[in-house]
Scaffold this motif. Structure first.
Motif, mmCIF file in Angstrom:
data_model
loop_
_atom_site.group_PDB
_atom_site.id
_atom_site.type_symbol
_atom_site.label_atom_id
_atom_site.label_comp_id
_atom_site.label_asym_id
_atom_site.label_seq_id
_atom_site.Cartn_x
_atom_site.Cartn_y
_atom_site.Cartn_z
ATOM 1 N N GLN A 14 0.798 -1.291 -0.030
ATOM 2 C CA GLN A 14 -0.099 -0.267 -0.285
ATOM 3 C C GLN A 14 0.918 1.084 -0.196
ATOM 4 O O GLN A 14 0.005 2.275 -0.389
ATOM 5 C CB GLN A 14 -0.681 0.158 0.974
ATOM 6 N N LYS A 29 -4.841 4.744 -0.880
ATOM 7 C CA LYS A 29 -5.678 4.268 -0.789
ATOM 8 C C LYS A 29 -6.685 3.126 -0.060
ATOM 9 O O LYS A 29 -6.471 2.050 -0.445
ATOM 10 C CB LYS A 29 -7.063 4.768 -0.675
ATOM 11 N N LEU A 30 -7.284 2.958 1.073
ATOM 12 C CA LEU A 30 -7.477 1.134 1.028
ATOM 13 C C LEU A 30 -7.664 0.385 -0.285
ATOM 14 O O LEU A 30 -8.626 1.320 -1.290
ATOM 15 C CB LEU A 30 -8.279 1.510 2.434
ATOM 16 N N TYR A 77 -4.210 -7.365 0.263
ATOM 17 C CA TYR A 77 -5.745 -7.467 1.598
ATOM 18 C C TYR A 77 -6.333 -8.669 2.094
ATOM 19 O O TYR A 77 -7.154 -8.349 2.529
ATOM 20 C CB TYR A 77 -6.801 -5.837 1.046
#
Length: 286
Positions: free
Chosen positions: A210, A227-228, A252
């Motif tokens: 990330q 960003k996520l 993730y």
């Protein structure tokens, strides 16, 4: 003969008596003519008033102390009252019409270095202010103190607390000892030529999909992030959805479900606002 002797003694006595009277008169005259050396005692409160009056460059207003940054004077009709800011705050002398105490960041105390005695408490060296963590190796955590009570705050990833500004900042700008980019990130910008350095090149974080590093002018590393749900793509030098980047497609997993990733990648369209008729006038006034 005896009569002459008696007369001589009497005359000598009269001369001596006259001389003593003249000496006494002369001493009295000198005392009267010379100024008195005795001074009236100065009352302590009158002396203090004169001192405080010297701190008032104008008859009315609020004025800083010449030596102590958290001390100031409330002047009314040329008479000053000494005041202190709450512990940890300093007097902001931006205007004589305003009585204002502020945090010391951005206020010039270089010529007024003295401060009142601290009133410390747990995590708070003074009653008010922003203060670094006691452990110098903990760079991204600090305390916000009000009335001696603290709140612990953590900076966003890649930033450290700056004791000079009281906010979170890039390590190279915070210049906190032991909290530089190299110490924090264990990353050094690769050497590049001037043309590449001018573009502030980006490099992937080898340990976190990330995040990535921006090398300012090719030399100073700053850690930044996507960003996520996204990851940094080395091929494009940009952030993209992690599932589209082969080396980060499972990054993730265990943190977000496929449904959550789908929702992040394809958010539902925002509903259009509904309401009454427009309040705008259909035509300009003539």
């Amino acid at each position: 003969m005896k009569t002459k002797l008696i007369c001589l003694l009497v005359c000598l006595g009269a001369v001596n008596a006259l001389t003593r009277k003249q000496e006494a008169a002369e001493q009295s005259r000198r005392k009267t003519a010379s100024p008195s050396q005795k001074k009236e005692p100065v009352q302590e409160d009158e002396y203090e008033d004169e001192e405080l009056a010297d701190e008032c460059p104008e008859p009315n207003g609020y004025f800083p102390d010449a030596e102590q940054c958290d001390k100031y004077y409330d002047c009314r009709d040329g008479k000053g009252t000494e005041k202190l800011c709450p512990d940890g705050l300093v007097f902001n002398d931006f205007s004589p019409q305003h009585e204002k105490c502020d945090l010391p960041f951005g206020i010039d105390c270089s010529k007024r270095l003295k401060l009142q005695k601290p009133q410390p408490s747990q995590h708070c060296p003074r009653m008010h202010g922003y203060f670094a963590h006691e452990d110098a190796k903990i760079c991204d955590t600090f305390y916000y103190c009000v009335e001696g009570k603290f709140n612990m705050i953590t900076c966003p990833d890649g930033l450290v607390f700056s004791e000079k500004t009281g906010i979170c900042n890039w390590p190279d700008e915070a210049q906190k000892k032991g909290c530089g980019s190299r110490e924090l990130f264990n990353f050094t910008c690769p050497k590049v030529d001037d043309s590449v350095a001018a573009t502030h090149p980006r490099y992937a974080d080898a340990e976190d999909c990330q995040y990535f590093y921006v090398c300012v002018n090719g030399e100073i590393p700053r850690r930044s992030g996507c960003k996520l749900g996204q990851a940094f793509d080395e091929r494009t030098g940009k952030c993209d959805w992690a599932r589209k980047i082969p080396e980060c497609k499972d990054w993730y997993k265990g943190q977000l479900t496929d449904q959550e990733l789908d929702a992040l990648e394809n958010p539902p369209p925002k509903p259009k606002p509904t309401g009454g008729p427009s309040r705008r006038k259909s035509s300009r006034p003539t």
